[in-house]
Design a protein around this motif. Structure first.
Motif, mmCIF file in Angstrom:
data_model
loop_
_atom_site.group_PDB
_atom_site.id
_atom_site.type_symbol
_atom_site.label_atom_id
_atom_site.label_comp_id
_atom_site.label_asym_id
_atom_site.label_seq_id
_atom_site.Cartn_x
_atom_site.Cartn_y
_atom_site.Cartn_z
ATOM 1 N N LEU A 157 2.891 -7.319 -7.331
ATOM 2 C CA LEU A 157 2.235 -6.024 -7.488
ATOM 3 C C LEU A 157 3.237 -4.875 -7.460
ATOM 4 O O LEU A 157 2.900 -3.737 -7.831
ATOM 5 C CB LEU A 157 1.190 -5.822 -6.383
ATOM 6 N N THR A 158 4.457 -5.150 -7.023
ATOM 7 C CA THR A 158 5.474 -4.093 -7.019
ATOM 8 C C THR A 158 6.024 -3.836 -8.421
ATOM 9 O O THR A 158 6.669 -2.799 -8.639
ATOM 10 C CB THR A 158 6.646 -4.460 -6.094
ATOM 11 N N GLY B 259 -2.391 9.579 -1.464
ATOM 12 C CA GLY B 259 -2.348 9.908 -0.043
ATOM 13 C C GLY B 259 -3.113 8.914 0.808
ATOM 14 O O GLY B 259 -2.645 8.503 1.880
ATOM 15 N N VAL B 260 -4.289 8.501 0.329
ATOM 16 C CA VAL B 260 -5.100 7.520 1.072
ATOM 17 C C VAL B 260 -4.362 6.183 1.173
ATOM 18 O O VAL B 260 -4.344 5.542 2.235
ATOM 19 C CB VAL B 260 -6.469 7.338 0.400
ATOM 20 N N LEU B 261 -3.745 5.742 0.075
ATOM 21 C CA LEU B 261 -3.019 4.467 0.101
ATOM 22 C C LEU B 261 -1.853 4.507 1.078
ATOM 23 O O LEU B 261 -1.612 3.537 1.820
ATOM 24 C CB LEU B 261 -2.515 4.128 -1.305
ATOM 25 N N VAL B 262 -1.120 5.615 1.097
ATOM 26 C CA VAL B 262 0.000 5.729 2.039
ATOM 27 C C VAL B 262 -0.509 5.699 3.477
ATOM 28 O O VAL B 262 0.050 4.998 4.336
ATOM 29 C CB VAL B 262 0.800 7.016 1.773
ATOM 30 N N LEU C 59 0.827 -1.204 0.000
ATOM 31 C CA LEU C 59 0.000 0.000 0.000
ATOM 32 C C LEU C 59 0.860 1.252 0.000
ATOM 33 O O LEU C 59 0.591 2.216 -0.733
ATOM 34 C CB LEU C 59 -0.932 -0.001 1.210
ATOM 35 N N VAL C 60 1.909 1.260 0.812
ATOM 36 C CA VAL C 60 2.792 2.424 0.873
ATOM 37 C C VAL C 60 3.523 2.616 -0.455
ATOM 38 O O VAL C 60 3.652 3.739 -0.961
ATOM 39 C CB VAL C 60 3.797 2.282 2.028
ATOM 40 N N LEU C 61 3.997 1.513 -1.059
ATOM 41 C CA LEU C 61 4.716 1.614 -2.335
ATOM 42 C C LEU C 61 3.808 2.142 -3.444
ATOM 43 O O LEU C 61 4.195 3.032 -4.212
ATOM 44 C CB LEU C 61 5.274 0.250 -2.724
ATOM 45 N N ALA D 37 -1.135 2.918 8.585
ATOM 46 C CA ALA D 37 -2.044 2.461 9.636
ATOM 47 C C ALA D 37 -1.991 0.947 9.779
ATOM 48 O O ALA D 37 -1.998 0.414 10.905
ATOM 49 C CB ALA D 37 -3.474 2.905 9.315
ATOM 50 N N SER D 38 -1.926 0.232 8.646
ATOM 51 C CA SER D 38 -1.834 -1.229 8.696
ATOM 52 C C SER D 38 -0.531 -1.675 9.337
ATOM 53 O O SER D 38 -0.505 -2.636 10.125
ATOM 54 C CB SER D 38 -1.951 -1.793 7.275
ATOM 55 N N ALA D 39 0.576 -0.974 9.023
ATOM 56 C CA ALA D 39 1.867 -1.327 9.617
ATOM 57 C C ALA D 39 1.857 -1.103 11.121
ATOM 58 O O ALA D 39 2.351 -1.942 11.898
ATOM 59 C CB ALA D 39 2.975 -0.501 8.961
ATOM 60 N N VAL D 40 1.284 0.017 11.558
ATOM 61 C CA VAL D 40 1.202 0.297 12.999
ATOM 62 C C VAL D 40 0.363 -0.755 13.717
ATOM 63 O O VAL D 40 0.728 -1.251 14.794
ATOM 64 C CB VAL D 40 0.615 1.709 13.227
ATOM 65 N N ALA D 41 -0.770 -1.128 13.104
ATOM 66 C CA ALA D 41 -1.633 -2.134 13.714
ATOM 67 C C ALA D 41 -0.921 -3.482 13.801
ATOM 68 O O ALA D 41 -1.061 -4.211 14.796
ATOM 69 C CB ALA D 41 -2.927 -2.274 12.905
#
Length: 254
Positions: free
Chosen positions: A97-98, A44-47, A10-12, A52-56
């Protein structure tokens, strides 16, 4: 897909979108300028979702460290059914996907140009109505027009307001059939996938020598009526008085 892999992807993807839309004009090679704000918002939403997913994920691992070493599921039968292998296989596939991200960041595919246009017929769409009406042409000498607008007026406007008017058109060079060359521009409705070509055949002494294929030029000249019946694939003629090399515009599409 593992949550940490999902977060990274998602971040990439979000970073790649922001790179081409917020920090450069590269997105204009692929979509219309009006879609730029939507790309920025999506990136911006994807980042944010990735972060948020990484923090969780980090919080979940801290709360339950044993999750980093999942036990195989034997369901009491004394053997592993291979659930772990399919799980890791899915993660490896997800990394594919990268590839689009790397293509955008490292390769930066160029906008569609002469290669695409030479393999496309000129498309001059007739305006709506059996007898379409056109507004008067603005003043100016030469009259600056988009190439698509010139094609429509030259092919479909029965009042022939272009007769005797000098016009200024900008586009790239494509080779003509049987010699000569076309001034060409690609028009998109949404993205590069729906691109349509508009062409004008350039004639006259100023059209020689033929500019390099794919080079961008500005042509000042006069419409040359050919007396043929109007058809969607009609290519108008222009007698050039001046041909000047120009740099490729930031937005290559009309």
């Amino acid at each position: 897909m593992r949550r940490e892999v999902q977060a990274i992807l998602l971040v990439l993807l979000g970073t790649a979108l922001l790179r081409i839309s917020l920090f450069s004009d590269s997105y204009l090679r692929y979509v219309r300028a009006a879609l730029g704000p939507y790309l920025v918002a999506t990136g911006g939403v994807l980042v944010l979702l990735g972060v948020a997913s990484a923090v969780a994920t980090v919080r979940a691992l801290r709360a339950d460290p044993d999750r980093t070493h999942p036990e195989p599921h034997d369901h009491g039968h004394g053997h592993d059914h291979g659930h772990g292998h399919s799980h890791h296989g899915g993660s490896r596939i997800a990394w594919l996907l990268t590839l689009p991200v790397l293509a955008i960041v490292l390769i930066a595919p160029p906008a569609l140009g002469s290669y695409t246009a030479q393999r496309s017929e000129s498309t001059t769409v007739k305006p709506a109505g059996t007898q379409p009406t056109f507004p008067p042409l603005p003043a100016g000498d030469p009259l600056t027009m988009t190439l698509g607008s010139f094609d429509v007026r030259a092919v479909w406007d029965t009042a022939a307001p272009l007769r005797g008017r000098r016009v200024k058109l900008t586009g790239f060079v494509t080779a003509g059939k049987g010699g000569g060359w076309y001034l060409t521009r690609l028009t998109i409705s949404c993205c590069a996938a729906d691109a349509l070509a508009s062409k004008v055949e350039i004639r006259g002494a100023a059209a020689e020598p033929v500019p390099p294929s794919g080079s961008w030029v500005e042509v000042v000249g006069t419409w040359l009526p050919d007396g043929k019946e109007a058809e969607p694939d009609t290519i108008p003629l222009l007698t050039a008085a001046q041909v000047t090399r120009v740099p490729e515009p930031k937005d290559p599409y009309e």
